[in-house]
Design an enzyme around this catalytic site. Structure first.
Site, PDB file in Angstrom:
ATOM      1  N   CYS A 109     -28.652   4.343  62.282  1.00 32.06           N
ATOM      2  CA  CYS A 109     -27.956   3.976  61.045  1.00 32.06           C
ATOM      3  C   CYS A 109     -26.499   4.330  61.282  1.00 32.06           C
ATOM      4  O   CYS A 109     -26.125   5.499  61.209  1.00 32.06           O
ATOM      5  CB  CYS A 109     -28.520   4.745  59.849  1.00 32.06           C
ATOM      6  SG  CYS A 109     -27.507   4.555  58.360  1.00 32.06           S
ATOM      7  N   CYS A 112     -24.581   5.692  57.853  1.00 33.52           N
ATOM      8  CA  CYS A 112     -24.902   7.035  57.322  1.00 33.52           C
ATOM      9  C   CYS A 112     -25.960   7.639  58.220  1.00 33.52           C
ATOM     10  O   CYS A 112     -25.663   7.931  59.377  1.00 33.52           O
ATOM     11  CB  CYS A 112     -25.263   7.002  55.838  1.00 33.52           C
ATOM     12  SG  CYS A 112     -26.334   5.666  55.282  1.00 33.52           S
ATOM     13  N   SER A 113     -27.183   7.797  57.737  1.00 27.52           N
ATOM     14  CA  SER A 113     -28.219   8.364  58.605  1.00 27.52           C
ATOM     15  C   SER A 113     -29.601   8.003  58.072  1.00 27.52           C
ATOM     16  O   SER A 113     -30.503   8.824  58.058  1.00 27.52           O
ATOM     17  CB  SER A 113     -28.060   9.872  58.729  1.00 27.52           C
ATOM     18  OG  SER A 113     -27.848  10.445  57.455  1.00 27.52           O
ATOM     19  N   CYS A 114     -29.752   6.747  57.615  1.00 32.48           N
ATOM     20  CA  CYS A 114     -31.026   6.277  57.082  1.00 32.48           C
ATOM     21  C   CYS A 114     -32.126   6.468  58.117  1.00 32.48           C
ATOM     22  O   CYS A 114     -31.921   6.208  59.304  1.00 32.48           O
ATOM     23  CB  CYS A 114     -30.923   4.798  56.715  1.00 32.48           C
ATOM     24  SG  CYS A 114     -29.686   4.476  55.458  1.00 32.48           S
TER      25      CYS A 114
END
Lengths: 206, 220
Positions: A109, A112-114
């Site tokens: 991701c 962000c950091s999905c």
């Protein structure tokens, strides 16, 4: 104030040391009755003891062992996961992607950091790092080298950048020498990184 | 316009692998930051899109560690949505009050975590078919709010791709992050050739996919 130039941002009113900052916010939220400490503990305990990569490994192992389940997983991952009692936040819209001799899948991701929490739990620090978010889409093979992974000649990389609420689960190739293994044994070979695409499953007998 | 979170394709340092299994916390306060963020999220005061936008607009985004971003954005949202005052933040405490009926209650935790929040919605029929060629719009910018939240990364703006999955209408973050409603749009997974994204791809056969809403796309 240490952050005068950010005076319009409320967080600058809190202590600048992160540990003190978090502590102050916790004090405020609990005293105001906005956070129930018991509920917060229950959330954390869920992701520390119940939800983690062992759940994704069960899905992968069943896909290896049961071709009909694998077909259902590829067609509708959430319905197939529910057969194993797996569902939840940050995994509402799951797509399973299969590795093969010709294609290696890898998930990132960049914005962000999905991450597919109900299958893999809390993401590891490297998945959330700037280095991984920056490099995975442009030089996936160099990133794989950081993990000690080299792809065979003729294998193309497909990097899935999770920019929406779809979450991807990589189904790695079943290791050789596992004919006749039951699901439970197969699941012990499935690593977290193999389900993100930055690793391979353990080898049988390794 | 500064978009420090939009870092895909940039040069970066070595990625440091971690042991298999459930990761621990690098510092005790990370645990509290995670717990507070999820528990406060259960107040239902903001959406995931508002939460992402609050992190992205932090002046300190490039300097902050992961959980520092979470905590700073949480403080901002709590004030913006009227749950906490700036005076309370400055004091580091607040007058005691009974548990709010809006608080994430213990008996709601397990079912809520297991249920999640689906983002698919009734909405318009997809304009593009699986297999169809498309081009992403340029620039990668919010069409409603200048400098606002969007989910089209800069590295993929103005690039040719092909629809490989059609997910149906999903909540549109460019609107939802700014209180403009869910405005559902068809969501697709678009496949790009690495050679179309980068001047010097590692391998000409490599590919990148992105999940993109219909208004990010124009017919090729």
């Amino acid at each position: 104030m240490p952050h005068d130039h950010h005076h319009d941002e409320p967080h600058s009113l809190l202590p600048s040391d992160p540990a003190l900052r978090v502590k102050a916010l916790q004090t405020i939220l609990v005293r105001k009755g906005l956070v129930d400490p018991a509920a917060m503990e229950a959330i954390l305990e869920t992701y520390e003891t119940k939800v983690g990569p062992h759940l994704g490994a069960r899905v992968v192992a069943r896909a290896w062992a049961d071709p009909a389940f694998r077909a259902r997983l590829m067609a509708d991952a959430n319905a197939a996961m529910l057969e194993l009692g797996i569902s939840g936040r940050q995994g509402e819209h799951v797509v399973a992607v299969e590795n093969s001799a010709r294609q290696h899948n890898m998930v990132v991701c960049t914005l962000c950091s999905c991450y597919p929490w109900p299958l893999l739990g809390i993401p590891p620090a490297w998945y959330k790092s700037d280095a991984y978010r920056k490099r995975a889409v442009r030089e996936p093979r160099a990133v794989l080298a950081d993990f000690g992974v080299t792809l065979p000649e003729g294998t193309a990389v497909r990097v899935w950048d999770s920019t929406a609420e779809v979450r991807y689960l990589v189904i790695p190739e079943r290791p050789g020498g596992t004919e006749g293994w039951d699901e439970e044994s197969l699941a012990t070979l499935v690593t977290r990184d193999s389900m993100i695409g930055t690793g391979f499953p353990r080898e049988a007998g390794a | 316009m500064s978009r420090p979170h939009d870092m895909g394709g940039q040069a970066g340092g070595r990625v440091e692998p971690a042991p298999d299994g459930i990761p621990g916390y690098d510092a005790p306060w990370h645990r509290t930051a995670l717990g507070l963020t999820l528990a406060a999220g259960g107040l239902g005061g903001w959406t995931i899109d508002e939460s992402r936008a609050a992190r992205e607009r932090l002046t300190d985004y490039p300097r902050f560690s992961y959980y520092e971003k979470w905590i700073a954005a949480l403080a901002g949202l709590l004030v913006e949505k009227g749950f906490v005052t700036e005076e309370e933040l400055a004091a580091g405490t607040a007058d005691p009050a009974p548990l709010s009926p809006r608080a994430f209650a213990l008996d709601k935790v397990a079912p809520a975590l297991a249920r999640g929040t689906p983002y698919s919605r009734p909405g318009p029929a997809p304009r593009f078919a699986v297999g169809e060629a498309v081009t992403t719009r340029r620039p990668a910018a919010n069409a409603f709010v200048t400098g606002g939240h969007t989910r089209l990364p800069a590295y993929a703006e103005g690039k040719p791709g092909r629809v490989i999955l059609s997910h149906g209408p999903h909540v549109f973050p460019d609107c939802n992050a700014h209180g403009l409603g869910e405005a559902p749009e068809p969501l697709y997974t678009i496949l790009f050739r690495a050679a179309d994204l980068w001047e010097t791809p590692e391998n000409p056969d490599d590919e990148v996919t992105l999940d993109l809403w219909e208004s990010y796309l124009i017919p090729a």
